[in-house]
Design an enzyme around this catalytic site. Structure first.
Site, PDB file in Angstrom:
ATOM      1  CG  ASP A 172      -0.059   0.084   2.572  1.00 21.90           C
ATOM      2  OD1 ASP A 172       1.506   0.126   2.393  1.00 21.90           O
ATOM      3  OD2 ASP A 172      -1.083   0.028   3.765  1.00 21.90           O
ATOM      4  CE1 TYR A 265       9.573   1.057   4.269  1.00 22.59           C
ATOM      5  CE2 TYR A 265       8.184   1.797   2.596  1.00 22.59           C
ATOM      6  CZ  TYR A 265       8.330   1.419   3.326  1.00 22.59           C
ATOM      7  OH  TYR A 265       7.319   1.658   4.832  1.00 22.59           O
TER       8      TYR A 265
END
Length: 442
Positions: A172, A265
């Site tokens: 997600d 990330y």
């Protein structure tokens, strides 16, 4: 649509994400009708607190839906159409070690990246494979939507070990970022965006974002992200501090390649020194989650149980849950909705290993995911993707072969680990910490 109603199992029923998923299923019951909702967890005590609250939610909002929480695999997996898998092998105690052991050695300590992600991956593989086997034994026509972390390693393992299983690996994180993009340009939500994206899980880039009329939104998004990252200012006033930092840092990640927009990330791989310097080895993300999300969710469960009603609940639908329900609906009704998933590359990214498990847009229907071609990866992205994909493959090699050397190679190749000697120090400590979870390495 037809008159079918579906049976859904949430595997990992004790997760703090479960109430949001239940609420979203109930909110979308006209679009995705339910006949049965089941929870399964190996920790019955933890699951029961969540289940007792969710049972009240279900009875008040959809009393016709049968509800069951169990620790018995046969009872759980029999007669289900969809399995939503969200397990955490080793719970937060092991996540804490995944984060804190690398930090002791001056290396990024994070749940799904670097040595922590490798350690977690080795624990998660048998857990997820076990769920797949239960599903295939008791409900062979069901679909599993797996969002258990670390999704990249788990996806590589399921590709090899259960190549014909009806499992879709999803995440997600890009979905949440796209909702932020929509807010940045003044649209309602991610469903107003048409996008191109490619990479690995937690390791990708948007190359094009448009609205439904075809208007190019990249210039406006880039102008905003260059200054603010994905931080939304006052709208983020209730966002946890670590996430605010991550969203802001996206500005520096973007600066490395202004032709694309990055997944957040990537900061762990491209700015590891910064991450370590801004980490507290005694108080990591696990501690923050336990102090904030864990406490909030279980306090609210206990409050609902004590009150005997969920009419005024603080629980709400979120990105995580809405995406999963949208995916179930697309498969159930063969809608060919365009959504991200982690799939065998097979040419989707032209110049990347065809067997790599990549995250790209797919069309979803009754037969699962049909990947879309994203063209060639640029040189910068190709280099990063190839290296990281090899780390993920070596981790699964280590699991399959019970090989210490393969795991050492995986940690040594990982971009955020400075050299093989540091990798070995971390690995040796992690072998001891994971003795109850990892295969015995030779």
């Amino acid at each position: 649509m037809d008159d079918r109603k579906f049976s859904v199992l949430i595997a990992g029923g004790g997760s703090t994400y479960t109430p949001g998923i239940v609420l979203t299923l109930l909110d979308h019951i006209q679009k995705f009708p339910l006949r049965k909702l089941k929870f399964y967890d190996i920790d019955g005590e933890r699951q029961q607190r969540v289940a007792d609250a969710c049972e009240i939610l279900v009875k008040e909002r959809a009393p016709e839906v049968e509800f069951l929480a169990t620790t018995d695999p046969e009872e759980a997996f029999t007669d289900v159409d969809f399995v939503m898998a969200q397990i955490r092998v080793g719970k937060y105690a092991m996540r804490s070690l995944d984060e804190k052991i690398p930090l002791k050695h001056g290396v990024v300590g994070q749940e799904t990246t670097g040595p922590g992600g490798i350690a977690y991956g080795l624990r998660s593989i048998p857990g997820v494979i076990g769920l797949v086997d239960y599903m295939e034994k008791y409900s062979p026509n069901a679909w599993m939507l797996n969002y258990s972390n670390p999704a990249a390693i788990v996806a590589e393992a399921t590709r090899r070990l259960r190549p014909h299983s009806r499992i879709i690996n999803i995440c997600d994180m890009p979905i949440g970022i796209m909702d932020r993009m929509a807010q940045i340009v003044g649209l309602k939500d991610r469903n107003d965006l048409v996008f191109r994206y490619y990479g690995l899980n937690h390791f990708g880039w948007w190359t094009d974002v448009r609205d439904k009329t075809g208007k190019d939104l990249m210039p406006a998004l880039k102008q905003y992200v260059a200054k603010n990252g994905y931080w939304l200012g006052d709208k983020d006033k209730d966002t946890e501090a670590s996430w605010v930092s991550t969203f802001k840092k996206a500005a520096d990640v973007y600066a490395l390649d202004p032709s694309t927009l990055p997944n957040t990330y990537l900061k762990y791989y491209l700015y590891p020194k910064y991450v370590v310097e801004h980490s507290d080895p005694n108080y990591t993300r696990t501690d923050e989650v336990e102090a904030y999300r864990e406490k909030h969710v279980f306090d609210e469960c206990d409050r609902i149980i004590a009150a005997g009603t969920a009419a005024d609940t603080h629980f709400k639908s979120d990105d995580h849950a809405t995406y999963i329900v949208d995916l179930c609906t697309a498969i159930a009704y063969d809608t060919k909705q365009r959504m991200l998933a982690i799939v065998p590359n097979d040419g989707a990214i032209e110049n990347i290993d065809p067997e790599a498990m990549v995250e790209v847009p797919c069309l979803f229907g009754a037969n699962g995911a049909e990947r879309l071609a994203m063209g060639k990866a640029a040189t910068f992205q190709k280099g990063l993707i190839t290296e990281q994909n090899c780390v993920e493959k070596l981790t699964v090699d280590a699991f399959e072969q019970q090989s210490y050397t393969k795991l050492w190679e995986a940690m040594s190749l990982c971009k955020i680990v400075p050299d093989a000697s540091v990798a070995k120090e971390i690995l040796d400590e992690m072998v001891v910490a994971n003795k109850d979870y990892w295969p015995e390495l030779k």
